[in-house]
Write an enzyme that holds these catalytic residues in place. Structure first.
Site, PDB file in Angstrom:
ATOM      1  N   PRO A 193       6.898   0.232  -8.756  1.00 30.85           N
ATOM      2  CA  PRO A 193       8.102   0.779  -8.110  1.00 30.85           C
ATOM      3  C   PRO A 193       9.094  -0.298  -7.661  1.00 30.85           C
ATOM      4  CG  PRO A 193       6.127   1.882  -7.300  1.00 30.85           C
ATOM      5  CD  PRO A 193       5.659   0.726  -8.126  1.00 30.85           C
TER       6      PRO A 193
ATOM      7  N   PRO B  10       0.796  -1.229   0.000  1.00 24.76           N
ATOM      8  CA  PRO B  10       0.000   0.000   0.000  1.00 24.76           C
ATOM      9  C   PRO B  10       0.828   1.279   0.000  1.00 24.76           C
ATOM     10  CG  PRO B  10       0.021  -0.974   2.186  1.00 24.76           C
ATOM     11  CD  PRO B  10       0.719  -1.952   1.281  1.00 24.76           C
ATOM     12  N   CYS B  11       2.111   1.182   0.291  1.00 22.65           N
ATOM     13  CA  CYS B  11       2.933   2.396   0.357  1.00 22.65           C
ATOM     14  C   CYS B  11       3.052   3.072  -1.004  1.00 22.65           C
ATOM     15  CB  CYS B  11       4.321   2.059   0.902  1.00 22.65           C
ATOM     16  SG  CYS B  11       4.311   1.452   2.599  1.00 22.65           S
ATOM     17  N   HIS B  12       3.412   2.292  -2.036  1.00 21.36           N
ATOM     18  CA  HIS B  12       3.631   2.895  -3.355  1.00 21.36           C
ATOM     19  C   HIS B  12       2.990   2.089  -4.475  1.00 21.36           C
ATOM     20  CE1 HIS B  12       6.924   4.413  -0.757  1.00 21.36           C
ATOM     21  NE2 HIS B  12       6.607   5.551  -1.336  1.00 21.36           N
ATOM     22  N   GLY B  13       2.187   1.084  -4.132  1.00 25.49           N
ATOM     23  CA  GLY B  13       1.385   0.408  -5.144  1.00 25.49           C
ATOM     24  C   GLY B  13       2.009  -0.763  -5.862  1.00 25.49           C
TER      25      GLY B  13
END
Length: 204
Positions: A177, A160-163
């Site tokens: 990422p 959930p931080c950067h997908g």
């Protein structure tokens, strides 16, 4: 013997006796717990041993199909997933969508360099840390509406931080990422239901 005054009854001594018995039993129980803790601790690697990378033995007998167990090794969370036939089937046909479908990059031992990235297809072992910036992904079931991953999502892991998204073998999807697949640590089976994390047959 001095007689008790007429106004005195035996209820008070009985109450005191019961209080003493309860207190003694409680103290005994605490002593038993205190004795048990060092014994349990002695069966596990010490904190110093863990920090130096001592192998961790895990009993997976109670892990149900589709279930995930998390243990700590070298200060990192290690996932153990008992994959269902449906989860294994979801690994097929994703090659064009994945950044490293054949696990060419060294993120796993050679014995896990296969489609399911594991020794036994149904038991997946991986370090639960995203290879982007070290966040912790979560397992997301197929078509989970709250994930925002869409109805076509086959199941896997979502950071959930950067997908970043990973399939049920920890292989990262393209154009995300995270640069590499999730890491598979060295491990081996001691028996059908016991795993040793942090050591394999090559290093034993």
């Amino acid at each position: 013997m001095t007689a008790l005054p007429a106004s005195c009854t035996c209820a008070a001594p009985d109450a005191e006796r019961r209080t003493l018995i309860h207190a003694t039993a409680a103290a005994g129980g605490l002593a038993a717990v205190g004795a048990a803790v060092p014994l349990v601790s002695s069966l596990a690697p010490s904190e110093r041993a863990r920090s130096l990378g001592a192998a961790v033995e895990v009993d997976i007998a109670g892990l149900p199909p589709g279930g995930m167990l998390t243990v700590e090794w070298r200060g990192k969370p290690v996932w153990i997933v008992r994959r269902t036939p449906e989860m294994l089937q979801s690994l097929q046909g994703l090659e064009a969508q994945l950044a490293d479908p054949a696990s060419a990059k060294d993120q796993q031992p050679d014995y896990a360099r296969n489609t399911h990235r594991s020794i036994q297809p149904e038991v997946f072992v991986a370090i639960g840390i995203c290879t982007h910036l070290g966040c912790s992904p979560t397992a997301v079931a197929p078509g989970a509406p709250q994930s925002g991953l869409g109805a076509g999502w086959p199941g896997g892991f979502f950071c959930p931080c950067h997908g970043s998204t990973f399939d049920n073998a920890g292989r990262v999807y393209r154009n995300k990422p995270a640069p590499t697949n999730l890491e598979v640590p060295p491990h081996r089976f001691l028996s059908a239901t016991r795993l040793l994390i942090g050591e394999d047959s090559a290093s034993a």
